[in-house]
Scaffold this active site. Structure first.
Site, PDB file in Angstrom:
ATOM      1  N   HIS A  16      24.530  49.213  24.172  1.00 62.40           N
ATOM      2  CA  HIS A  16      25.267  48.075  23.610  1.00 62.40           C
ATOM      3  C   HIS A  16      26.348  48.618  22.677  1.00 62.40           C
ATOM      4  O   HIS A  16      26.133  48.814  21.489  1.00 62.40           O
ATOM      5  CB  HIS A  16      24.288  47.141  22.871  1.00 62.40           C
ATOM      6  N   HIS A  18      30.682  48.245  22.271  1.00 64.06           N
ATOM      7  CA  HIS A  18      31.976  47.705  22.699  1.00 64.06           C
ATOM      8  C   HIS A  18      33.021  48.767  22.407  1.00 64.06           C
ATOM      9  O   HIS A  18      33.216  49.134  21.232  1.00 64.06           O
ATOM     10  CB  HIS A  18      32.307  46.423  21.942  1.00 64.06           C
ATOM     11  N   HIS A 196      25.081  38.812  25.912  1.00 63.56           N
ATOM     12  CA  HIS A 196      24.732  38.614  24.499  1.00 63.56           C
ATOM     13  C   HIS A 196      24.038  37.248  24.405  1.00 63.56           C
ATOM     14  O   HIS A 196      24.541  36.255  24.945  1.00 63.56           O
ATOM     15  CB  HIS A 196      25.980  38.567  23.624  1.00 63.56           C
ATOM     16  N   GLU A 199      21.914  36.154  19.136  1.00 65.33           N
ATOM     17  CA  GLU A 199      22.431  36.897  17.972  1.00 65.33           C
ATOM     18  C   GLU A 199      22.635  35.854  16.867  1.00 65.33           C
ATOM     19  O   GLU A 199      21.871  35.825  15.907  1.00 65.33           O
ATOM     20  CB  GLU A 199      23.749  37.598  18.319  1.00 65.33           C
ATOM     21  N   ASP A 277      26.782  48.680  18.703  1.00 66.84           N
ATOM     22  CA  ASP A 277      27.630  47.482  18.840  1.00 66.84           C
ATOM     23  C   ASP A 277      29.099  47.808  18.606  1.00 66.84           C
ATOM     24  O   ASP A 277      29.821  48.071  19.570  1.00 66.84           O
ATOM     25  CB  ASP A 277      27.123  46.370  17.902  1.00 66.84           C
ATOM     26  N   ASP A 278      29.558  47.779  17.374  1.00 71.44           N
ATOM     27  CA  ASP A 278      30.969  48.034  17.035  1.00 71.44           C
ATOM     28  C   ASP A 278      31.012  49.002  15.850  1.00 71.44           C
ATOM     29  O   ASP A 278      31.308  48.600  14.709  1.00 71.44           O
ATOM     30  CB  ASP A 278      31.649  46.709  16.657  1.00 71.44           C
TER      31      ASP A 278
HETATM   32  N1  HPA Z   1      28.698  39.730  19.526  1.00 70.38           N
HETATM   33  C1  HPA Z   1      29.541  39.028  20.279  1.00 70.38           C
HETATM   34  N2  HPA Z   1      30.703  39.515  20.689  1.00 70.38           N
HETATM   35  C2  HPA Z   1      31.046  40.746  20.335  1.00 70.38           C
HETATM   36  C3  HPA Z   1      30.207  41.519  19.552  1.00 70.38           C
HETATM   37  C4  HPA Z   1      28.970  40.995  19.130  1.00 70.38           C
HETATM   38  O1  HPA Z   1      28.136  41.606  18.430  1.00 70.38           O
HETATM   39  N3  HPA Z   1      30.852  42.692  19.372  1.00 70.38           N
HETATM   40  C5  HPA Z   1      32.020  42.634  20.045  1.00 70.38           C
HETATM   41  N4  HPA Z   1      32.134  41.457  20.633  1.00 70.38           N
HETATM   42 ZN    ZN Z   2      27.857  43.232  21.021  1.00 72.89          ZN
END
Ligand code: HPA
Ligand code: ZN
Length: 335
Positions: A16, A18, A196, A199, A277-278
């Site tokens: 996971h 991006h 996703h 969350e 994630d990011d």
């Molecule tokens: N959630 C939803 N969209 C996203 C995320 C995330 O954690 N990171 C990058 N796009």
């Molecule tokens: Zn994500």
């Protein structure tokens, strides 16, 4: 061995991530200069200081703006290569990487430019760093399903280089049902499917992602704990959850790392994995995510091995590719 060295020594898969979220401010400034683009920040420090998010949307606004410096094939290559180097340092042997083509095609960047740059980096990472990878195309869920279909059309000539699809961006008010038709089409095409869910959105979105979209993994999914029947199903069917601890704290899904539910999910028998994630926006790559959650929840080394093993088992690779990584993992676990 100290804890961080132990974490880094574990062969692991990142499932996971991006790619646009791995754009560090230093590279953002370099690309802005290279491409003659004005940034709203005066310096790298000012940029980092702006990364004070209150929820998913407050992050997404800054994340999409940051991606505006990515113009040429080389930019996408440099972005992905920088990620692979960080991943290698953290013991990632395999990465399944999200990219958001709609963020770029909406700015007039050809789909092929994005894919060519990422693909060239993936090949170099395999050859020069020994890191294997796959690309997963993410549809932006705040846009209409017709937009996702148009993106799939653009991807059609390149399906040998795209391993699967995901669903990201703003979750609340954007239920899985909205993308049922495009996911059905991707399934017919033999693509792997993830989304996703859970969350910020409710546990029902996790159930709908499984039943309506027929996904094989859930990205995030931490709100599953609110639905005992769903928890039982996720455990029984071994549906992997790609949990992202630092992301969850930065976007206030949990008030603090000590209050994260990862250990509860693990103890209830779910196939939990740890991911970043990011990482450029949330303060750390995968090793830092393992470290901070391990310290906050007092995870044992055995639990860390389980988390790394889960990531290898949950990846979309062949058993032949997976076998040497699993063998090395058991060797580190027993060392
Ligand atoms: N959630 C939803 N969209 C996203 C995320 C995330 O954690 N990171 C990058 N796009
Ligand atoms: Zn994500």
């Amino acid at each position: 061995m100290d804890l961080l060295a132990f974490i880094r020594a574990l062969p692991k898969a990142e499932l996971h991530l991006h790619l646009e979220g791995s754009l560090e401010p230093e590279l953002m400034f370099e690309l802005a200069r290279r491409n003659g683009i004005a940034l709203p920040y005066a310096s790298v420090e000012e940029t980092r200081a702006a990364y004070a998010f209150t929820d998913l949307q407050s992050f997404l606004n800054i994340y999409y703006a940051g991606a505006g410096v990515l113009i040429h094939e080389r930019d996408f290559h440099d972005l992905a290569m920088a990620y692979f180097q960080r991943a290698k340092a953290d013991g990632v042997v395999h990465a399944e990487l999200f990219f958001d083509p709609q963020t770029h095609t909406a700015r007039g960047i050809p789909f092929e430019t994005v894919l060519a740059g990422l693909e060239r980096a993936a090949q170099a990472a395999r050859k020069e760093l020994g890191v294997s990878s796959r690309l997963l195309l993410c549809f932006l869920r705040h846009l209409p399903e017709e937009d996702a279909f148009r993106t799939l059309e653009q991807a059609m000539p390149h399906l040998q280089r795209i391993h699967g699809v995901g669903l990201d961006s703003s979750e609340l008010g954007q239920p899985p049902a909205k993308f049922q038709r495009v996911f059905a089409r991707c399934r017919e095409l033999g693509l792997h499917l993830v989304a996703h869910a859970g969350e910020e959105g409710p546990a029902s979105y996790i159930k709908d992602a499984l039943d309506l979209l027929k996904v094989q993994r859930i990205d995030h999914g931490v709100r599953a704990l609110e639905d005992p029947a769903l928890m039982e199903r996720l455990a029984r069917e071994r549906i992997p959850l790609t949990v992202c601890p630092l992301s969850n704290i930065k976007l206030r899904v949990f008030p603090s790392m000590a209050q994260h539910n990862l250990k509860q999910l693990l103890d209830l028998g779910l196939c939990i994995t740890i991911n970043s994630d990011d990482p450029a926006y949330f303060g750390g790559y995968i090793g830092q995510n393992y470290l901070e959650i391990a310290l906050a929840l007092k995870l044992t080394r055995t639990e860390l091995v389980t988390l790394a093993r889960n990531s290898l088992l949950a990846s979309f690779v062949t058993d032949a590719e997976r076998a040497p990584w699993l063998a090395k993992l058991e060797a580190v676990a027993n060392s």
